[in-house]
Design a protein around this motif. Sequence first.
Motif, PDB file in Angstrom:
ATOM      1  N   ALA B  18       0.786  -1.012  -0.386  1.00 22.64           N
ATOM      2  CA  ALA B  18       0.884  -0.102  -0.066  1.00 22.64           C
ATOM      3  C   ALA B  18       0.844   1.697   0.094  1.00 22.64           C
ATOM      4  O   ALA B  18       0.625   2.312  -0.788  1.00 22.64           O
ATOM      5  N   GLY B  21       1.989   1.299  -3.794  1.00 20.81           N
ATOM      6  CA  GLY B  21       1.453   1.956  -4.129  1.00 20.81           C
ATOM      7  C   GLY B  21       0.697   3.896  -4.259  1.00 20.81           C
ATOM      8  O   GLY B  21       0.603   4.111  -5.092  1.00 20.81           O
ATOM      9  N   PHE B  34      -5.286   3.780  -1.516  1.00 18.43           N
ATOM     10  CA  PHE B  34      -4.215   2.791  -1.281  1.00 18.43           C
ATOM     11  C   PHE B  34      -3.589   3.510   0.256  1.00 18.43           C
ATOM     12  O   PHE B  34      -3.623   2.470   1.122  1.00 18.43           O
TER      13      PHE B  34
END
Lengths: 101, 175
Positions: B18, B21, B34
């Motif tokens: 995450a 991202g 994210f």
Amino acid sequence: MQLELNHYLWLSAFMFTVGVVGVLVRRNAIVIFMCIELMLNAVNLSFIAFSHFMRDIQGQLMVFFVMTVAAAEAAVGLAIVIALFRNKQTVNIDEINILKG
Amino acid sequence: MDVSGILFVFLGAQIIVATVGTVWSRNPVTSALFLVLNFFALGGLYLLLEAQFIAVVQVIVYAGAIMVLFLFTIMLLNLDNERALAEKFDLRKGFAVLLGGVLLVELLYIIGLKTPIPIKQTALTTVQLGEAKYIGRELLTNFLFPFEIVSILLLLAVVGAIVLAKKNFTTSPKS
């Protein structure tokens, strides 16, 4: 595998570094704000990990205050972004150079 | 590997994906989503560290309030020219990534020193340390002054946000 303090600190260091790189690399002002939130959360994770392994409640209080400051910072920062967008029609920080920095 | 180890690996992998991202994705909405995923995984890690109150506050305040603020701003600005803002990889950004790598190496070196940490003697168990009751007691005794300052800060943030986002706010002085 016994979970140690260092496992949490590695994760925190990784999150903080990615946040720093994001602030340096991205040009969208909103995404830069998100990267600042990433860095704040990395530090929060360190605080909670230290609080757990040192049996000290004060780390959790620090996280509480950091969250409050982050909320205030996000509100004011996003208001600034909206004001800038209204005047310059862009959130690209390369084009926002009215301070001639 | 016990349950907490498996949970740590799972949540850690989620955080790594995450985090990358958030920085990597072109679309700011994808970045924001994210980041929400990241905050939920962090809440899970806080539970693993027996900080129940902070875990709940993390999900409510960060994933709930702050990210809604971000998504509303993205929606209001309606950034359809994000493609034009698409960032290409030049020398300056390569240098930034290099500096980030140096920072990571430094941080990992400092963590690797394994400086011994003092363990505080306390009457509370580790589970009690994360309870709202004991956090609230600490907040209203030892941390009373910062608590009051933070309340003023929040008031100022509300006023400041309204003033800044007002319709007639201009960057040029009135002539």
